[in-house]
Design an enzyme around this catalytic site. Sequence first.
Site, mmCIF file in Angstrom:
data_model
loop_
_atom_site.group_PDB
_atom_site.id
_atom_site.type_symbol
_atom_site.label_atom_id
_atom_site.label_comp_id
_atom_site.label_asym_id
_atom_site.label_seq_id
_atom_site.Cartn_x
_atom_site.Cartn_y
_atom_site.Cartn_z
ATOM 1 N N SER A 1 0.828 -1.206 0.000
ATOM 2 C CA SER A 1 0.000 0.000 0.000
ATOM 3 C C SER A 1 0.865 1.261 0.000
ATOM 4 O O SER A 1 1.659 1.469 0.917
ATOM 5 C CB SER A 1 -0.884 -0.019 1.253
ATOM 6 O OG SER A 1 -1.252 1.282 1.634
ATOM 7 N N GLY B 1 -5.858 5.406 7.506
ATOM 8 C CA GLY B 1 -5.359 6.306 6.469
ATOM 9 C C GLY B 1 -4.196 7.149 6.938
ATOM 10 O O GLY B 1 -4.136 7.569 8.088
ATOM 11 N N ASP C 1 -3.658 10.095 6.088
ATOM 12 C CA ASP C 1 -4.095 11.486 6.241
ATOM 13 C C ASP C 1 -4.823 11.714 7.564
ATOM 14 O O ASP C 1 -5.445 12.757 7.767
ATOM 15 C CB ASP C 1 -4.985 11.897 5.060
ATOM 16 C CG ASP C 1 -6.123 10.927 4.810
ATOM 17 O OD1 ASP C 1 -6.163 9.858 5.456
ATOM 18 O OD2 ASP C 1 -6.980 11.221 3.957
#
Length: 204
Positions: free
Chosen positions: A20, A191, A193
């Site tokens: 990822s 995530g 972010d």
Amino acid sequence: EPKEITMSDKTVEFFFDFGSPTTYLAHTQLPRIARECGARLVYRPMLLGGVFKATGNASPVAVPAKGRWMGQDIARWAARYGVPFAFNPHFPINTLTLMRGAVGLQMRMPERFEPYVEAVFDAMWVHPRNLGDASEIGAVLGRLGLDPEAFAALAGDAEVKAALVAHTEEAVARGVFGAPTCFVGDQMHFGQDRLDFVRDALAG
């Protein structure tokens, strides 16, 4: 009475899979965040394909428009963090052997784990190589002074295989549906972010 030491909120658990690109970005930031917050960072290898299968999720690139947007978004985040990033032309790469290797080194040769994680993320998302190819993995291992045959034996070890399955099942049981996923105590953050929330949880 002395308080029993558990995974306190001064620990960040980082569930990761090398395949990822956003997980690579999280990996470039989490050690600093943990250090600044006086927290312990624990890398938890899991198999993202297994998580997807168990949760009915899929890679963002399964939606072509999302995949196109994501490529640009990752480049923006890499620029914001000031870290190198190059999309791997061989994506998606089957990371089963790589993730078994991560678990095996963490279990049996913990001192080799961090350099291995660095080297694999580099070969996946900085100087991209086809890590689906055993000879390419061998080249990365060679630079680390790890014997490819010994590594293959480690990745094929029944106990190591079972541990990766167990990590992946634990992740799913705790609500993980993708990577990267961080836990601070029971608080889950998905995530790269969302790292500001990880920092807030550690500071709280």
